[in-house]
Scaffold this motif. Structure first.
Motif, PDB file in Angstrom:
ATOM      1  N   ASN A  93      87.505  83.292  57.473  1.00 47.23           N
ATOM      2  CA  ASN A  93      86.345  84.170  57.414  1.00 47.23           C
ATOM      3  C   ASN A  93      85.053  83.472  57.818  1.00 47.23           C
ATOM      4  OD1 ASN A  93      87.657  86.513  56.608  1.00 47.23           O
ATOM      5  ND2 ASN A  93      87.638  85.915  54.453  1.00 47.23           N
ATOM      6  N   TYR A  94      84.935  82.222  57.488  1.00 46.75           N
ATOM      7  CA  TYR A  94      83.690  81.520  57.747  1.00 46.75           C
ATOM      8  C   TYR A  94      83.985  80.159  58.367  1.00 46.75           C
ATOM      9  CZ  TYR A  94      81.498  85.021  54.777  1.00 46.75           C
ATOM     10  OH  TYR A  94      81.066  86.215  54.251  1.00 46.75           O
ATOM     11  N   LEU A  95      83.471  79.952  59.556  1.00 46.13           N
ATOM     12  CA  LEU A  95      83.539  78.628  60.163  1.00 46.13           C
ATOM     13  C   LEU A  95      82.420  77.764  59.572  1.00 46.13           C
ATOM     14  CD1 LEU A  95      84.140  79.464  63.932  1.00 46.13           C
ATOM     15  CD2 LEU A  95      85.725  78.329  62.389  1.00 46.13           C
ATOM     16  N   PRO A  96      82.712  76.523  59.260  1.00 44.74           N
ATOM     17  CA  PRO A  96      81.661  75.663  58.706  1.00 44.74           C
ATOM     18  C   PRO A  96      80.692  75.205  59.800  1.00 44.74           C
ATOM     19  CG  PRO A  96      83.681  74.412  58.976  1.00 44.74           C
ATOM     20  CD  PRO A  96      84.020  75.829  59.330  1.00 44.74           C
ATOM     21  N   ILE A  97      79.464  74.925  59.424  1.00 41.44           N
ATOM     22  CA  ILE A  97      78.485  74.349  60.338  1.00 41.44           C
ATOM     23  C   ILE A  97      78.755  72.848  60.406  1.00 41.44           C
ATOM     24  CG2 ILE A  97      76.043  74.023  60.832  1.00 41.44           C
ATOM     25  CD1 ILE A  97      76.822  76.909  60.872  1.00 41.44           C
ATOM     26  N   THR A  98      79.159  72.363  61.566  1.00 44.69           N
ATOM     27  CA  THR A  98      79.536  70.961  61.729  1.00 44.69           C
ATOM     28  C   THR A  98      78.536  70.235  62.629  1.00 44.69           C
ATOM     29  OG1 THR A  98      80.889  71.415  63.681  1.00 44.69           O
ATOM     30  CG2 THR A  98      81.959  71.610  61.519  1.00 44.69           C
ATOM     31  N   GLY A  99      78.687  68.917  62.657  1.00 43.70           N
ATOM     32  CA  GLY A  99      77.855  68.119  63.556  1.00 43.70           C
ATOM     33  C   GLY A  99      78.121  68.443  65.009  1.00 43.70           C
ATOM     34  N   THR A 100      79.335  68.907  65.326  1.00 44.69           N
ATOM     35  CA  THR A 100      79.675  69.238  66.710  1.00 44.69           C
ATOM     36  C   THR A 100      78.864  70.429  67.204  1.00 44.69           C
ATOM     37  OG1 THR A 100      81.921  68.409  66.395  1.00 44.69           O
ATOM     38  CG2 THR A 100      81.557  69.883  68.254  1.00 44.69           C
TER      39      THR A 100
ATOM     40  N   PHE B 159      75.510  61.251  70.919  1.00 45.51           N
ATOM     41  CA  PHE B 159      76.409  62.185  70.237  1.00 45.51           C
ATOM     42  C   PHE B 159      77.868  61.823  70.483  1.00 45.51           C
ATOM     43  CE2 PHE B 159      72.948  65.645  70.645  1.00 45.51           C
ATOM     44  CZ  PHE B 159      72.352  65.192  69.473  1.00 45.51           C
ATOM     45  N   GLY B 160      78.167  61.316  71.666  1.00 46.20           N
ATOM     46  CA  GLY B 160      79.533  60.911  71.946  1.00 46.20           C
ATOM     47  C   GLY B 160      79.945  59.673  71.172  1.00 46.20           C
ATOM     48  N   LEU B 161      79.059  58.677  71.103  1.00 48.15           N
ATOM     49  CA  LEU B 161      79.376  57.447  70.386  1.00 48.15           C
ATOM     50  C   LEU B 161      79.485  57.678  68.890  1.00 48.15           C
ATOM     51  CD1 LEU B 161      77.093  54.915  72.301  1.00 48.15           C
ATOM     52  CD2 LEU B 161      79.574  55.194  72.494  1.00 48.15           C
ATOM     53  N   SER B 162      78.719  58.659  68.381  1.00 47.89           N
ATOM     54  CA  SER B 162      78.796  58.983  66.952  1.00 47.89           C
ATOM     55  C   SER B 162      79.950  59.934  66.641  1.00 47.89           C
ATOM     56  CB  SER B 162      77.485  59.605  66.490  1.00 47.89           C
ATOM     57  OG  SER B 162      77.257  60.845  67.149  1.00 47.89           O
ATOM     58  N   LYS B 163      80.711  60.317  67.675  1.00 43.17           N
ATOM     59  CA  LYS B 163      81.869  61.206  67.566  1.00 43.17           C
ATOM     60  C   LYS B 163      81.496  62.625  67.121  1.00 43.17           C
ATOM     61  CE  LYS B 163      85.178  57.504  66.703  1.00 43.17           C
ATOM     62  NZ  LYS B 163      86.259  56.992  65.825  1.00 43.17           N
ATOM     63  N   ALA B 164      80.220  62.974  67.277  1.00 44.08           N
ATOM     64  CA  ALA B 164      79.841  64.364  67.036  1.00 44.08           C
ATOM     65  C   ALA B 164      80.367  65.254  68.152  1.00 44.08           C
ATOM     66  CB  ALA B 164      78.322  64.485  66.938  1.00 44.08           C
TER      67      ALA B 164
ATOM     68  N   VAL C 103      93.914  68.576  74.591  1.00 41.39           N
ATOM     69  CA  VAL C 103      94.473  67.227  74.580  1.00 41.39           C
ATOM     70  C   VAL C 103      94.946  66.843  73.189  1.00 41.39           C
ATOM     71  CG1 VAL C 103      93.914  64.781  74.867  1.00 41.39           C
ATOM     72  CG2 VAL C 103      93.157  66.451  76.571  1.00 41.39           C
ATOM     73  N   SER C 104      94.105  67.086  72.179  1.00 36.73           N
ATOM     74  CA  SER C 104      94.436  66.625  70.830  1.00 36.73           C
ATOM     75  C   SER C 104      95.278  67.623  70.041  1.00 36.73           C
ATOM     76  CB  SER C 104      93.148  66.340  70.051  1.00 36.73           C
ATOM     77  OG  SER C 104      92.414  67.545  69.859  1.00 36.73           O
ATOM     78  N   ARG C 105      95.187  68.913  70.403  1.00 40.39           N
ATOM     79  CA  ARG C 105      95.902  69.989  69.702  1.00 40.39           C
ATOM     80  C   ARG C 105      95.446  70.169  68.258  1.00 40.39           C
ATOM     81  NH1 ARG C 105      98.300  73.308  73.338  1.00 40.39           N
ATOM     82  NH2 ARG C 105      99.321  72.076  74.957  1.00 40.39           N
ATOM     83  N   LYS C 106      94.570  69.288  67.797  1.00 34.58           N
ATOM     84  CA  LYS C 106      94.110  69.418  66.427  1.00 34.58           C
ATOM     85  C   LYS C 106      92.729  68.770  66.328  1.00 34.58           C
ATOM     86  CE  LYS C 106      95.485  68.612  61.615  1.00 34.58           C
ATOM     87  NZ  LYS C 106      96.475  67.986  60.737  1.00 34.58           N
ATOM     88  N   TYR C 107      91.835  69.460  65.643  1.00 32.92           N
ATOM     89  CA  TYR C 107      90.488  68.924  65.471  1.00 32.92           C
ATOM     90  C   TYR C 107      90.079  69.133  64.026  1.00 32.92           C
ATOM     91  CZ  TYR C 107      85.422  68.519  65.730  1.00 32.92           C
ATOM     92  OH  TYR C 107      84.126  68.161  65.510  1.00 32.92           O
ATOM     93  N   ILE C 108      89.752  68.036  63.368  1.00 36.32           N
ATOM     94  CA  ILE C 108      89.340  68.118  61.969  1.00 36.32           C
ATOM     95  C   ILE C 108      87.848  67.818  61.914  1.00 36.32           C
ATOM     96  CG2 ILE C 108      89.659  67.193  59.649  1.00 36.32           C
ATOM     97  CD1 ILE C 108      92.476  66.374  60.476  1.00 36.32           C
ATOM     98  N   PRO C 109      87.024  68.843  61.725  1.00 42.75           N
ATOM     99  CA  PRO C 109      85.583  68.621  61.709  1.00 42.75           C
ATOM    100  C   PRO C 109      85.112  68.092  60.358  1.00 42.75           C
ATOM    101  CG  PRO C 109      86.007  70.918  61.334  1.00 42.75           C
ATOM    102  CD  PRO C 109      87.357  70.261  61.519  1.00 42.75           C
ATOM    103  N   SER C 110      83.938  67.497  60.371  1.00 45.71           N
ATOM    104  CA  SER C 110      83.306  67.114  59.120  1.00 45.71           C
ATOM    105  C   SER C 110      82.144  68.074  58.889  1.00 45.71           C
ATOM    106  CB  SER C 110      82.792  65.676  59.208  1.00 45.71           C
ATOM    107  OG  SER C 110      81.955  65.520  60.338  1.00 45.71           O
ATOM    108  N   PRO C 111      82.329  69.078  58.012  1.00 46.32           N
ATOM    109  CA  PRO C 111      81.308  70.099  57.850  1.00 46.32           C
ATOM    110  C   PRO C 111      80.033  69.559  57.214  1.00 46.32           C
ATOM    111  CG  PRO C 111      83.045  70.381  56.230  1.00 46.32           C
ATOM    112  CD  PRO C 111      83.506  69.303  57.161  1.00 46.32           C
TER     113      PRO C 111
END
Length: 413
Positions: A267-274, A336-341, A402-410
């Motif tokens: 229902n709700y996507l978290p607001i992430t650094g990405t 942003f790329g180096l910080s993995k955002a 490529v990764s098939r899975k992405y685990i964000p840090s909300p």
């Protein structure tokens, strides 16, 4: 007399007189004859003394030798400037006494490339949602796209109306108000389009079951209103760029990201650094378009009391701002790329747009004082905005594939 006319001395005199006349004629047409050899006749005396003869001829015809090349130069410069002015007028709509076809004026008034500011936030937001969930609703995407186009059209039409009121568009032939001849009709049409666009956004928010998104989109529309509409007109105070950045970046891009949530699974996507990083970059390139659109309007803006950043800074300092902005854009991308955002695929694909970023800087540097050529600066910024946004969205989609899975840090659940 016959023997005298056939004597070597007489023939040599005739050759010298003929050479003198030729050299005199050449000096009238080209002053560079002093250093040019003229092999007339077999006698070496003529070649050796040509410089002396040319000097005496220049003294004799001094007034003609000076004035005639200037006349030709002035005529050539006049014709060149006239042709350049005609070309620039036809290209950029600066004609004063020349009629332009209505179809051309309508094409300029439509501002089709500017509608990338509706496409890029939606595409990047949807791509970010796809990176996290692997899902994307195509039907909702096109509803949001149509609604966004209607709202951007409201922005363009209402901007023409209010600039017409202040006199900023008095001589702007491609102004919609000047084309249709009705301020009231243009304004009514603008707000009807806004109403229809907001209805589409509301429908998408209800279908997605996410009301936070409609609040963010309402804030984006409010930014557009206070940017240009009375009594606020914050663009006249030089605040257009910050409002543009916030409206199209964090507000709109994040809202479109939230609208791609699936009610059946999440229902709700978290607001992430990405999403915040991606929306920051989108807002940055959008604000750059607005900034560069002021270069050719400095005098007109100053005359009506519109203190845009370039009216305050000047075009030379404005070029430095553009240069720093483009450098900052790609620097933030790598940070942003180096910080993995952002995924590394985004960094790689967005880095491929460096040539267009360099083109923007070099074009503004070369033409920031040319009011006709600098008109195109905003369209080069539109290219940068569209290509950078497409590369950013493609990088987000590619990272999911490529990764098939992405685990964000909300950051905000």
């Amino acid at each position: 007399m016959a023997s005298l006319s056939m004597s070597p001395f007489y023939l040599e005199t005739e050759r010298r007189d003929a050479s003198f006349q030729v050299l005199s004629t050449e000096c009238l047409m080209n002053r560079s004859c002093i250093t040019r050899p003229y092999p007339i006749g077999p006698s070496s005396i003529v070649v050796k003394q040509s410089s002396r003869y040319c000097h005496s001829t220049q003294r004799y015809f001094k007034r003609t030798c000076i004035k005639q090349p200037k006349v030709y130069q002035q005529r050539w410069q006049h014709q060149t400037l006239k042709s350049r002015a005609k070309h620039c007028d036809s290209a950029y709509g600066k004609e004063e006494g020349e009629d332009i076809s209505k179809a051309t004026l309508i094409w300029r008034a439509v501002k089709l490339p500017i509608y990338s500011v509706a496409l890029v936030p939606l595409t990047v937001g949807s791509a970010t949602a796809y990176l996290q969930t692997g899902l994307c609703s195509a039907g909702r995407y096109f509803v949001l796209l149509a609604s966004s186009i209607l709202i951007i059209t409201w922005l363009n039409l209402s901007n023409d109306v209010y600039d017409f009121d202040t006199g900023a568009d008095k001589n702007k032939k491609e102004s919609v108000v000047n084309i249709v001849g009705s301020r009231t009709g243009t304004l009514i049409t603008a707000y009807l389009l806004l109403a229809f666009g907001f209805m589409g956004l509301t429908w998408a928010s209800i279908e997605a079951g996410n009301m936070r998104s409609i609040l963010l989109l309402a804030c984006a529309i409010i930014c557009g209103y206070i940017y240009q509409c009375p009594p606020f007109r914050l663009s006249y105070q030089g605040l257009g760029e910050p409002l543009c950045f916030v409206a199209f970046g964090p507000f709109a891009t994040t809202a479109f990201y939230l609208l791609q949530s699936s009610t059946s699974e999440l229902n709700y996507l978290p607001i992430t650094g990405t999403i915040l990083s991606a929306s920051f970059l989108v807002g940055f390139t959008t604000a750059l378009i607005l900034f560069c659109s002021h270069f050719h309007q400095v005098n007109g803006d100053r005359a009506v009391g519109k203190f845009s950043p370039l009216v305050r800074l000047g075009t030379k300092t404005g070029f430095e701002v553009v240069k720093v902005a483009v450098i900052a854009l790609y620097s933030l991308l790598f940070v942003f790329g180096l910080s993995k955002a952002l995924p590394l695929t985004c960094i790689f694909l967005c880095a491929l747009t460096l040539p267009i970023g360099k083109l923007v800087v070099s074009y503004v540097q070369e033409n920031h004082e040319d009011k006709t050529k600098i008109f195109m600066a905003k369209y080069y910024c539109v290219r940068l905005h569209a290509l950078f946004g497409a590369a950013l969205a493609a990088g987000l989609v590619a990272a999911r594939m490529v990764s098939r899975k992405y685990i964000p840090s909300p950051l905000f659940p």
